[in-house]
Design a protein around this motif. Structure first.
Motif, PDB file in Angstrom:
ATOM      1  N   ARG A  82      -8.382  -0.545   2.563  1.00  0.00           N
ATOM      2  CA  ARG A  82      -8.639  -0.867   1.158  1.00  0.00           C
ATOM      3  C   ARG A  82      -7.882   0.090   0.243  1.00  0.00           C
ATOM      4  NH1 ARG A  82     -14.070   0.955  -0.994  1.00  0.00           N
ATOM      5  NH2 ARG A  82     -12.848   2.829  -0.863  1.00  0.00           N
ATOM      6  N   ASP A  83      -7.930   1.371   0.574  1.00  0.00           N
ATOM      7  CA  ASP A  83      -7.212   2.356  -0.234  1.00  0.00           C
ATOM      8  C   ASP A  83      -5.706   2.119  -0.169  1.00  0.00           C
ATOM      9  OD1 ASP A  83      -9.638   3.475  -0.845  1.00  0.00           O
ATOM     10  OD2 ASP A  83      -9.471   5.105   0.618  1.00  0.00           O
ATOM     11  N   ASP A  84      -5.199   1.824   1.034  1.00  0.00           N
ATOM     12  CA  ASP A  84      -3.771   1.541   1.178  1.00  0.00           C
ATOM     13  C   ASP A  84      -3.362   0.321   0.371  1.00  0.00           C
ATOM     14  OD1 ASP A  84      -3.540   3.706   2.834  1.00  0.00           O
ATOM     15  OD2 ASP A  84      -3.419   2.530   4.699  1.00  0.00           O
ATOM     16  N   LEU A  85      -4.175  -0.725   0.437  1.00  0.00           N
ATOM     17  CA  LEU A  85      -3.858  -1.935  -0.316  1.00  0.00           C
ATOM     18  C   LEU A  85      -3.904  -1.690  -1.820  1.00  0.00           C
ATOM     19  CD1 LEU A  85      -5.686  -4.699   1.729  1.00  0.00           C
ATOM     20  CD2 LEU A  85      -3.229  -4.403   1.446  1.00  0.00           C
ATOM     21  N   ALA A  86      -4.885  -0.943  -2.278  1.00  0.00           N
ATOM     22  CA  ALA A  86      -4.965  -0.634  -3.707  1.00  0.00           C
ATOM     23  C   ALA A  86      -3.734   0.155  -4.140  1.00  0.00           C
ATOM     24  CB  ALA A  86      -6.240   0.146  -4.005  1.00  0.00           C
ATOM     25  N   PHE A  87      -3.312   1.105  -3.322  1.00  0.00           N
ATOM     26  CA  PHE A  87      -2.127   1.899  -3.647  1.00  0.00           C
ATOM     27  C   PHE A  87      -0.885   1.017  -3.654  1.00  0.00           C
ATOM     28  CE2 PHE A  87       1.414   4.669  -2.328  1.00  0.00           C
ATOM     29  CZ  PHE A  87       1.398   5.539  -3.409  1.00  0.00           C
ATOM     30  N   VAL A  89      -0.708  -2.223  -4.182  1.00  0.00           N
ATOM     31  CA  VAL A  89      -0.750  -3.122  -5.341  1.00  0.00           C
ATOM     32  C   VAL A  89      -0.323  -2.363  -6.590  1.00  0.00           C
ATOM     33  CG1 VAL A  89      -2.342  -4.358  -6.860  1.00  0.00           C
ATOM     34  CG2 VAL A  89      -2.424  -4.741  -4.406  1.00  0.00           C
ATOM     35  N   GLU A  90      -0.815  -1.159  -6.736  1.00  0.00           N
ATOM     36  CA  GLU A  90      -0.435  -0.351  -7.900  1.00  0.00           C
ATOM     37  C   GLU A  90       1.063  -0.085  -7.904  1.00  0.00           C
ATOM     38  OE1 GLU A  90      -1.088   4.221  -9.161  1.00  0.00           O
ATOM     39  OE2 GLU A  90      -2.908   3.114  -8.636  1.00  0.00           O
ATOM     40  N   ARG A  91       1.618   0.286  -6.760  1.00  0.00           N
ATOM     41  CA  ARG A  91       3.050   0.549  -6.666  1.00  0.00           C
ATOM     42  C   ARG A  91       3.853  -0.724  -6.923  1.00  0.00           C
ATOM     43  NH1 ARG A  91       5.307   4.826  -7.169  1.00  0.00           N
ATOM     44  NH2 ARG A  91       6.884   4.324  -5.638  1.00  0.00           N
ATOM     45  N   ALA A  92       3.363  -1.859  -6.419  1.00  0.00           N
ATOM     46  CA  ALA A  92       4.074  -3.120  -6.623  1.00  0.00           C
ATOM     47  C   ALA A  92       4.077  -3.506  -8.103  1.00  0.00           C
ATOM     48  CB  ALA A  92       3.442  -4.223  -5.788  1.00  0.00           C
ATOM     49  N   GLU A  93       2.959  -3.278  -8.784  1.00  0.00           N
ATOM     50  CA  GLU A  93       2.911  -3.583 -10.212  1.00  0.00           C
ATOM     51  C   GLU A  93       3.885  -2.698 -10.981  1.00  0.00           C
ATOM     52  OE1 GLU A  93      -1.184  -3.130 -11.274  1.00  0.00           O
ATOM     53  OE2 GLU A  93      -1.731  -5.112 -10.500  1.00  0.00           O
ATOM     54  N   GLU A  94       3.945  -1.418 -10.630  1.00  0.00           N
ATOM     55  CA  GLU A  94       4.884  -0.517 -11.296  1.00  0.00           C
ATOM     56  C   GLU A  94       6.320  -0.951 -11.034  1.00  0.00           C
ATOM     57  OE1 GLU A  94       4.087   3.401  -9.878  1.00  0.00           O
ATOM     58  OE2 GLU A  94       2.089   3.478 -10.779  1.00  0.00           O
ATOM     59  N   LEU A  95       6.610  -1.308  -9.797  1.00  0.00           N
ATOM     60  CA  LEU A  95       7.954  -1.733  -9.436  1.00  0.00           C
ATOM     61  C   LEU A  95       8.314  -3.036 -10.139  1.00  0.00           C
ATOM     62  CD1 LEU A  95      10.408  -1.038  -7.716  1.00  0.00           C
ATOM     63  CD2 LEU A  95       9.396  -2.361  -5.868  1.00  0.00           C
ATOM     64  N   ALA A  96       7.375  -3.968 -10.221  1.00  0.00           N
ATOM     65  CA  ALA A  96       7.627  -5.239 -10.913  1.00  0.00           C
ATOM     66  C   ALA A  96       7.874  -4.990 -12.400  1.00  0.00           C
ATOM     67  CB  ALA A  96       6.459  -6.186 -10.716  1.00  0.00           C
ATOM     68  N   ASP A  97       7.103  -4.094 -13.013  1.00  0.00           N
ATOM     69  CA  ASP A  97       7.325  -3.766 -14.429  1.00  0.00           C
ATOM     70  C   ASP A  97       8.712  -3.154 -14.617  1.00  0.00           C
ATOM     71  OD1 ASP A  97       4.884  -4.727 -15.187  1.00  0.00           O
ATOM     72  OD2 ASP A  97       3.892  -2.753 -15.193  1.00  0.00           O
ATOM     73  N   ARG A  98       9.090  -2.240 -13.734  1.00  0.00           N
ATOM     74  CA  ARG A  98      10.405  -1.617 -13.852  1.00  0.00           C
ATOM     75  C   ARG A  98      11.515  -2.650 -13.676  1.00  0.00           C
ATOM     76  NH1 ARG A  98      10.480   2.671  -9.725  1.00  0.00           N
ATOM     77  NH2 ARG A  98       8.283   3.083  -9.842  1.00  0.00           N
ATOM     78  N   LEU A  99      11.345  -3.541 -12.719  1.00  0.00           N
ATOM     79  CA  LEU A  99      12.343  -4.566 -12.476  1.00  0.00           C
ATOM     80  C   LEU A  99      12.440  -5.514 -13.662  1.00  0.00           C
ATOM     81  CD1 LEU A  99      14.353  -5.784 -10.519  1.00  0.00           C
ATOM     82  CD2 LEU A  99      12.492  -7.090  -9.507  1.00  0.00           C
ATOM     83  N   THR A 135      -4.508   9.887   1.114  1.00  0.00           N
ATOM     84  CA  THR A 135      -3.331   9.042   1.179  1.00  0.00           C
ATOM     85  C   THR A 135      -2.157   9.812   0.621  1.00  0.00           C
ATOM     86  OG1 THR A 135      -3.825   8.079  -0.975  1.00  0.00           O
ATOM     87  CG2 THR A 135      -4.609   6.876   0.958  1.00  0.00           C
ATOM     88  N   ALA A 136      -1.081   9.777   1.326  1.00  0.00           N
ATOM     89  CA  ALA A 136       0.129  10.441   0.869  1.00  0.00           C
ATOM     90  C   ALA A 136       0.872   9.478  -0.047  1.00  0.00           C
ATOM     91  CB  ALA A 136       1.000  10.821   2.050  1.00  0.00           C
ATOM     92  N   PRO A 137       1.432   9.967  -1.148  1.00  0.00           N
ATOM     93  CA  PRO A 137       2.148   9.057  -2.033  1.00  0.00           C
ATOM     94  C   PRO A 137       3.397   8.520  -1.344  1.00  0.00           C
ATOM     95  CG  PRO A 137       2.412  11.319  -2.778  1.00  0.00           C
ATOM     96  CD  PRO A 137       1.435  11.333  -1.644  1.00  0.00           C
TER      97      PRO A 137
END
Length: 189
Positions: A82-87, A89-99, A135-137
């Motif tokens: 769950r923690d990995d998935l939340a992380f 999703v957060e990273r994917a949202e940031e990457l999608a915003d940047r893209l 969790t490691a970033p």
């Protein structure tokens, strides 16, 4: 009548109910003796059932302990996932915003990213981001993906090996999200 005759009649009168009571008592004692054997069988089978139940208790406890350990391990694994998935999703949202910002920037429609808005806020107002436990970033994706995505032209190759840009960047240095995005963009053409 004489006193002795009267006394004999009273004794006979008292002996008759005593004899009747003794016969009834004898019948009841006989039925009790018969039921005693059946009662002994019931007590014996009850003792056997008790012994079986007592011998089954340790096995039941072991099974319950094993099930509890297995469940705890699964719950722990589920929390980690769950923690990995939340992380992710957060990273994917940031990457999608940047893209998206990179694409809009290439088109001339610049929209500030949430990170840019945070950078413009005074340091006294900013709240520190909560640290993710255990969790490691993930490594930050390279900015070459945004540059490549901003220049996407139909029919143009997205692979750095084919178009010459970042040709020295091996696949293992790209993040998995970059590789997946490159494949998705190539499949859209």
């Amino acid at each position: 009548m004489s006193l002795s005759l009267l006394l004999d009649v009273v004794i006979v009168a008292l002996l008759v109910p005593t004899i009747i009571y003794a016969v009834i008592l004898n019948n009841r004692l006989a039925s009790l003796r018969k039921n005693r054997d059946a009662l002994a069988k019931v007590v014996h089978s009850f003792n056997e059932a008790t012994v079986r139940a007592e011998s089954g208790i340790p096995r039941l406890r072991r099974a319950a302990d094993e099930a509890a350990e297995a469940l705890a391990a699964r719950v722990e694994k589920a929390h980690g996932l769950r923690d990995d998935l939340a992380f992710m999703v957060e990273r994917a949202e940031e990457l999608a915003d940047r893209l998206e910002n990179a694409l809009k920037g290439a088109r001339g429609e610049v929209r500030p990213s949430p990170g840019a808005a945070l950078a413009q806020t005074p340091a006294a107002v900013r709240k520190p981001a909560p640290a993710e436990p255990d969790t490691a970033p993930a490594p930050m994706p390279t900015p070459t993906l945004a540059r490549r995505a901003a220049r996407v032209v139909p029919g143009e190759s997205l692979s750095p090996r084919l178009d010459g840009e970042d040709a020295d960047l091996p696949d293992d240095e790209r993040s998995e999200a970059e590789r997946a995005l490159l494949q998705a963009l190539q499949s859209v053409r």
